[in-house]
Design an enzyme around this catalytic site. Sequence first.
Site, PDB file in Angstrom:
ATOM      1  N   ALA A  84     -12.834  21.842 -24.073  1.00 47.50           N
ATOM      2  CA  ALA A  84     -12.777  20.302 -23.760  1.00 47.50           C
ATOM      3  C   ALA A  84     -11.635  20.343 -22.589  1.00 47.50           C
ATOM      4  O   ALA A  84     -10.911  21.623 -22.148  1.00 47.50           O
ATOM      5  CB  ALA A  84     -11.745  19.662 -25.015  1.00 47.50           C
ATOM      6  N   GLU A 104     -23.370  16.662 -24.976  1.00 49.31           N
ATOM      7  CA  GLU A 104     -22.411  17.303 -25.790  1.00 49.31           C
ATOM      8  C   GLU A 104     -21.993  16.402 -26.745  1.00 49.31           C
ATOM      9  O   GLU A 104     -21.892  16.889 -28.325  1.00 49.31           O
ATOM     10  CB  GLU A 104     -20.946  17.616 -25.018  1.00 49.31           C
ATOM     11  CG  GLU A 104     -21.356  18.809 -24.028  1.00 49.31           C
ATOM     12  CD  GLU A 104     -20.148  19.083 -23.076  1.00 49.31           C
ATOM     13  OE1 GLU A 104     -20.065  20.072 -22.471  1.00 49.31           O
ATOM     14  OE2 GLU A 104     -19.469  17.990 -22.953  1.00 49.31           O
TER      15      GLU A 104
HETATM   16  C1  5RP Z   1     -18.535  20.209 -19.874  1.00 47.17           C
HETATM   17  C2  5RP Z   1     -17.329  20.071 -20.673  1.00 47.17           C
HETATM   18  C3  5RP Z   1     -16.602  21.491 -20.792  1.00 47.17           C
HETATM   19  O1  5RP Z   1     -16.540  21.823 -22.270  1.00 47.17           O
HETATM   20  C4  5RP Z   1     -15.109  21.269 -20.568  1.00 47.17           C
HETATM   21  O2  5RP Z   1     -15.071  20.856 -19.298  1.00 47.17           O
HETATM   22  C5  5RP Z   1     -14.249  22.635 -20.729  1.00 47.17           C
HETATM   23  O3  5RP Z   1     -14.764  23.523 -19.819  1.00 47.17           O
HETATM   24  P1  5RP Z   1     -13.906  24.908 -19.631  1.00 47.17           P
HETATM   25  O4  5RP Z   1     -14.158  25.598 -20.809  1.00 47.17           O
HETATM   26  O5  5RP Z   1     -14.764  25.652 -18.441  1.00 47.17           O
HETATM   27  O6  5RP Z   1     -12.605  24.782 -19.208  1.00 47.17           O
HETATM   28  O7  5RP Z   1     -16.847  19.106 -21.305  1.00 47.17           O
HETATM   29  O8  5RP Z   1     -18.933  19.156 -19.714  1.00 47.17           O
END
Ligand code: 5RP
Length: 229
Positions: A84, A104
């Site tokens: 997230a 998602e």
């Molecule tokens: C992708 C998402 C990812 O889960 C969110 O951006 C977190 O990414 P990361 O784990 O690379 O920090 O929502 O659409």
Amino acid sequence: MDAKERAGEWAASQVRDGMAVGLGTGSTAAFFIRGVARRVREEGLKLRLLASSSYSTILLATELGLPLATLEQVDALDLYADGADEFDPQKRLIKGRGAAMVREKHLVHLSSRFLVLVDPSKRVERLGTHFPVPVECLPFSTGLVRAELVKLGAREAIVRPAGTSKDGPVVSDQGNFVIDARFDAAGDVAGLDDAINAIPGVVGHGLFTRYADRVTVAVGHADRVEIIG
Ligand code: 5RP
């Protein structure tokens, strides 16, 4: 092990033989997916795995040799694990930095347990503190959606550019555009969630306000994982 890896590994430890498991998208989810792949290899776990949160995740899971089910074959998940961009004290989220929030959310909706895997930088008092709310829209609705987001209080609503990899906008896995809407730290986030959904041309967005009952947040730290159940 860094914070994201620790959270991903913890989530992989929650998987049990025979489960239907959804694989999220992003750098933290990738640690989870690698952990699941290792357990499948070493322990022979038999799982139904759904990687449909993005093409990025389908490619990673395929590269790791994981057998995948399709969305048409799975109507419920025992577990879904994903990263997230922000989470608040009510376990509400902003997701979609990777432009995968529509798929998602689909997988979250199918799941009975949602593990949110984060590092400490993702914790906020109010959603919108650091990240915009990403809104996926049909390309021909872009102007209308931007105008409506401003009416809802966005101080900025910009079409996300692809950057150096392509001229023009990011194109989602569904062939749509993503508008990043910056709200001054959102107040009534559940109301905003509904209001954005009601704009014609909106396919989905990155506010996740209705899933707190199934969320466990796993915050990775350098030496431990903090569980917010
Ligand atoms: C992708 C998402 C990812 O889960 C969110 O951006 C977190 O990414 P990361 O784990 O690379 O920090 O929502 O659409």
